[in-house]
Design a protein around this motif. Structure first.
Motif, PDB file in Angstrom:
ATOM      1  N   LYS A  87       0.837  -1.210   0.000  1.00 43.86           N
ATOM      2  CA  LYS A  87       0.000   0.000   0.000  1.00 43.86           C
ATOM      3  C   LYS A  87       0.868   1.254   0.000  1.00 43.86           C
ATOM      4  N   ARG A  88       1.912   1.234   0.835  1.00 45.51           N
ATOM      5  CA  ARG A  88       2.773   2.414   0.911  1.00 45.51           C
ATOM      6  C   ARG A  88       3.475   2.669  -0.414  1.00 45.51           C
ATOM      7  N   ALA A  89       3.965   1.573  -1.026  1.00 45.27           N
ATOM      8  CA  ALA A  89       4.706   1.732  -2.278  1.00 45.27           C
ATOM      9  C   ALA A  89       3.782   2.198  -3.406  1.00 45.27           C
ATOM     10  N   THR A  90       2.584   1.603  -3.487  1.00 43.18           N
ATOM     11  CA  THR A  90       1.681   2.000  -4.571  1.00 43.18           C
ATOM     12  C   THR A  90       1.205   3.437  -4.360  1.00 43.18           C
ATOM     13  N   ALA A  91       0.932   3.797  -3.109  1.00 44.26           N
ATOM     14  CA  ALA A  91       0.482   5.162  -2.838  1.00 44.26           C
ATOM     15  C   ALA A  91       1.582   6.151  -3.216  1.00 44.26           C
ATOM     16  N   HIS A  92       2.813   5.820  -2.831  1.00 43.08           N
ATOM     17  CA  HIS A  92       3.948   6.680  -3.140  1.00 43.08           C
ATOM     18  C   HIS A  92       4.057   6.892  -4.653  1.00 43.08           C
ATOM     19  N   ALA A  93       4.021   5.779  -5.395  1.00 46.16           N
ATOM     20  CA  ALA A  93       4.162   5.861  -6.851  1.00 46.16           C
ATOM     21  C   ALA A  93       2.978   6.619  -7.463  1.00 46.16           C
ATOM     22  N   ARG A 123       3.059  10.432  -7.147  1.00 43.78           N
ATOM     23  CA  ARG A 123       4.086  11.056  -7.975  1.00 43.78           C
ATOM     24  C   ARG A 123       3.744  10.991  -9.457  1.00 43.78           C
ATOM     25  N   LEU A 124       3.165   9.874  -9.867  1.00 44.97           N
ATOM     26  CA  LEU A 124       2.717   9.763 -11.261  1.00 44.97           C
ATOM     27  C   LEU A 124       1.655  10.829 -11.542  1.00 44.97           C
ATOM     28  N   LEU A 125       0.743  10.960 -10.605  1.00 43.78           N
ATOM     29  CA  LEU A 125      -0.345  11.917 -10.758  1.00 43.78           C
ATOM     30  C   LEU A 125       0.202  13.338 -10.877  1.00 43.78           C
ATOM     31  N   ALA A 126       1.193  13.635 -10.015  1.00 45.35           N
ATOM     32  CA  ALA A 126       1.764  14.977 -10.040  1.00 45.35           C
ATOM     33  C   ALA A 126       2.387  15.264 -11.396  1.00 45.35           C
ATOM     34  N   ARG A 127       2.974  14.251 -12.028  1.00 51.47           N
ATOM     35  CA  ARG A 127       3.603  14.463 -13.328  1.00 51.47           C
ATOM     36  C   ARG A 127       2.579  14.578 -14.436  1.00 51.47           C
ATOM     37  N   ALA A 128       1.498  13.803 -14.316  1.00 49.09           N
ATOM     38  CA  ALA A 128       0.556  13.721 -15.429  1.00 49.09           C
ATOM     39  C   ALA A 128      -0.426  14.885 -15.473  1.00 49.09           C
ATOM     40  N   THR A 129      -0.670  15.513 -14.305  1.00 47.97           N
ATOM     41  CA  THR A 129      -1.758  16.481 -14.280  1.00 47.97           C
ATOM     42  C   THR A 129      -1.287  17.907 -14.492  1.00 47.97           C
ATOM     43  N   GLU A 130      -2.236  18.720 -14.924  1.00 50.38           N
ATOM     44  CA  GLU A 130      -1.908  20.116 -15.212  1.00 50.38           C
ATOM     45  C   GLU A 130      -1.997  20.971 -13.949  1.00 50.38           C
ATOM     46  N   ASP A 184      -1.678  21.424  -9.637  1.00 46.46           N
ATOM     47  CA  ASP A 184      -0.826  20.900  -8.575  1.00 46.46           C
ATOM     48  C   ASP A 184      -1.647  20.172  -7.535  1.00 46.46           C
ATOM     49  N   ILE A 185      -1.692  18.856  -7.638  1.00 40.70           N
ATOM     50  CA  ILE A 185      -2.368  18.075  -6.607  1.00 40.70           C
ATOM     51  C   ILE A 185      -1.299  17.692  -5.589  1.00 40.70           C
ATOM     52  N   PRO A 186      -1.478  18.092  -4.333  1.00 38.50           N
ATOM     53  CA  PRO A 186      -0.410  17.846  -3.360  1.00 38.50           C
ATOM     54  C   PRO A 186      -0.081  16.353  -3.234  1.00 38.50           C
ATOM     55  N   VAL A 187       1.205  16.096  -3.102  1.00 40.11           N
ATOM     56  CA  VAL A 187       1.692  14.725  -2.981  1.00 40.11           C
ATOM     57  C   VAL A 187       1.444  14.216  -1.553  1.00 40.11           C
ATOM     58  N   ASP A 188       1.037  12.957  -1.407  1.00 38.96           N
ATOM     59  CA  ASP A 188       0.836  12.320  -0.092  1.00 38.96           C
ATOM     60  C   ASP A 188      -0.224  12.984   0.784  1.00 38.96           C
ATOM     61  N   ALA A 189      -1.181  13.655   0.155  1.00 41.70           N
ATOM     62  CA  ALA A 189      -2.282  14.220   0.931  1.00 41.70           C
ATOM     63  C   ALA A 189      -3.535  13.396   0.663  1.00 41.70           C
ATOM     64  N   GLY A 190      -4.271  13.084   1.722  1.00 43.84           N
ATOM     65  CA  GLY A 190      -5.514  12.343   1.556  1.00 43.84           C
ATOM     66  C   GLY A 190      -6.688  13.296   1.605  1.00 43.84           C
ATOM     67  N   LEU A 214      -6.656  10.055 -12.508  1.00 47.20           N
ATOM     68  CA  LEU A 214      -5.897  10.285 -13.730  1.00 47.20           C
ATOM     69  C   LEU A 214      -6.786  10.847 -14.835  1.00 47.20           C
ATOM     70  N   THR A 215      -7.937  10.210 -15.045  1.00 49.90           N
ATOM     71  CA  THR A 215      -8.801  10.661 -16.135  1.00 49.90           C
ATOM     72  C   THR A 215      -9.453  12.002 -15.786  1.00 49.90           C
ATOM     73  N   GLY A 216      -9.637  12.247 -14.499  1.00 51.37           N
ATOM     74  CA  GLY A 216     -10.291  13.482 -14.095  1.00 51.37           C
ATOM     75  C   GLY A 216      -9.401  14.701 -14.255  1.00 51.37           C
ATOM     76  N   PHE A 217      -8.108  14.483 -14.207  1.00 50.14           N
ATOM     77  CA  PHE A 217      -7.230  15.651 -14.161  1.00 50.14           C
ATOM     78  C   PHE A 217      -6.149  15.670 -15.229  1.00 50.14           C
ATOM     79  N   SER A 218      -6.197  14.699 -16.125  1.00 55.75           N
ATOM     80  CA  SER A 218      -5.161  14.692 -17.148  1.00 55.75           C
ATOM     81  C   SER A 218      -5.680  14.035 -18.422  1.00 55.75           C
ATOM     82  N   SER A 219      -5.262  14.587 -19.561  1.00 58.00           N
ATOM     83  CA  SER A 219      -5.613  13.908 -20.809  1.00 58.00           C
ATOM     84  C   SER A 219      -4.368  13.264 -21.403  1.00 58.00           C
TER      85      SER A 219
END
Ligand code: UDP
Ligand code: MG
Length: 338
Positions: A133-139, A142-149, A151-157, A221-226
């Motif tokens: 869970k920790r590893a997938t959440a971490h990845a 970070r993937l989301l931060a790169r893909a989206t236009e 700034d979705i904060p990293v590691d925030a729930g 991913l689909t909600g915030f990035s094309s």
């Protein structure tokens, strides 16, 4: 208007509810006196969560509980609670006490001091969660931060404190596939991080099996990035380059009179092409499916019953009032909410 609403989505959380209620009440009383409400949403639990919520709402006038018609999922259950709540400030928290309610006071302080509209929890550490869970959440973050236009904060729930105007902006967003932490980031206003250590679940086990986690990740991913939609063109370029190499190789082989062995290379090309095409199609399917469900424009959730004080405001207010005044107590009503 109430000074503070605490909104908690719950799915099969019977083992957590009593402790949750006690700790939330203590934290709220310490921060705002008696001017608060706790909104529990029963997201179609299969265990005894709803009877416990009903009892708690009878014992505590601060508590209102919402029973959804079935399991609608964490983000929609949360939306239902946010629709109903009427606080000036709103705390979103999980039912399992992984996010300590005692942080309410310092979060309110930060909100005041920084004149912020959103104070969002950032997980410094996560106790009691599997390495997977920790590893997938971490990845994922970070993937989301790169893909989206945006700034979705990293590691925030979803653990966060919001102002009424930020919440109103959030509730004005009509999407069915809701990734609330991203939607809040999209709103703007002044948003400040709040570092904290995530505790272990108080009881029970995670309500996010892999299937739900994947769906959640794709909603994000689909909600915030094309970007995934453009994968086809990237793959196309790559494969064109590859095919050019192959053509050159074949010409060279002909010119030098070699014979080319077929099966292995053919299979390789067929398999790679098939995989790439299916992958790209699947990506398009993810968007298409969400487009389809949005086009149907169904209500986000269905409320079956509301327990707790009447006289509500908010989008669900009239429904709650009608239910409180009903002279047929115990009758279950089904009311679609847009
Ligand atoms: N939850 C929900 N509906 C669901 C799944 C989860 O309301 O279909 C609630 C759950 O009761 C909890 C919160 O969402 O309050 C977060 O779930 P959980 O703690 O299981 O997720 P994790 O912390 O393991 O990611
Ligand atoms: Mg949890």
């Amino acid at each position: 208007m109430t000074a503070l609403s605490i909104v908690v989505p719950c799915y099969n959380e019977e083992a957590c509810l009593e402790l949750l209620h006690a700790r939330l009440s203590a934290a709220a009383q310490k921060s705002v006196g008696s001017d608060y409400e706790i909104v529990l949403i029963n997201d179609g639990s299969r265990d005894g969560s709803w009877p416990i919520m009903q009892r708690l709402s009878r014992e505590d006038p601060h508590l209102v509980a919402l029973d959804l018609s079935r399991n609608h999922g964490h983000q929609l259950a949360l939306t239902a609670g946010l629709d109903l709540c009427r606080g000036d400030r709103i705390l979103i928290i999980d039912a399992d006490l992984q996010d300590p309610p005692e942080l309410l006071a310092p979060m309110l302080e930060v909100m005041e001091r920084e004149q912020a509209d959103v104070v969002y929890g950032v997980r410094r550490s996560r106790a009691g969660e599997t390495r997977f869970k920790r590893a997938t959440a971490h990845a994922f973050y970070r993937l989301l931060a790169r893909a989206t236009e945006i700034d979705i904060p990293v590691d925030a729930g979803d653990f966060r404190l919001m102002s009424r105007r930020a919440l109103n902006a959030l509730l004005a967003m009509p999407e069915q596939a809701r990734f609330i932490r991203g939607m809040v980031a999209w709103i703007g206003f002044r948003q400040v991080p709040f570092q904290y250590d995530r505790a272990e679940r108080a009881a029970g086990e995670t309500k996010y099996p892999l299937r739900k986690m994947l769906r959640f990740a794709f909603d994000a991913l689909t909600g915030f990035s094309s970007a995934p939609l453009k994968l086809a063109s990237h793959f196309g370029l790559l494969l064109s380059a590859g095919s050019l190499l192959i053509v050159l190789y074949i010409l060279y082989a002909f010119a030098t009179g070699q014979s080319i062995q077929g099966w292995t290379s053919l299979m390789l090309v067929v398999v790679i092409l098939g995989a790439v095409q299916m992958f790209v199609l699947a990506m398009m399917g993810e968007y298409l499916g969400r487009l389809y469900s949005q086009a149907k424009n169904r209500p986000l959730y269905i409320v079956q019953e509301i327990a707790g004080p009447g006289q509500r405001t908010g989008r669900l207010g009239q429904v709650a009032d009608a239910m409180a005044k009903s002279d047929r107590p115990g009758v279950r009503e089904t009311l679609p909410i847009k």
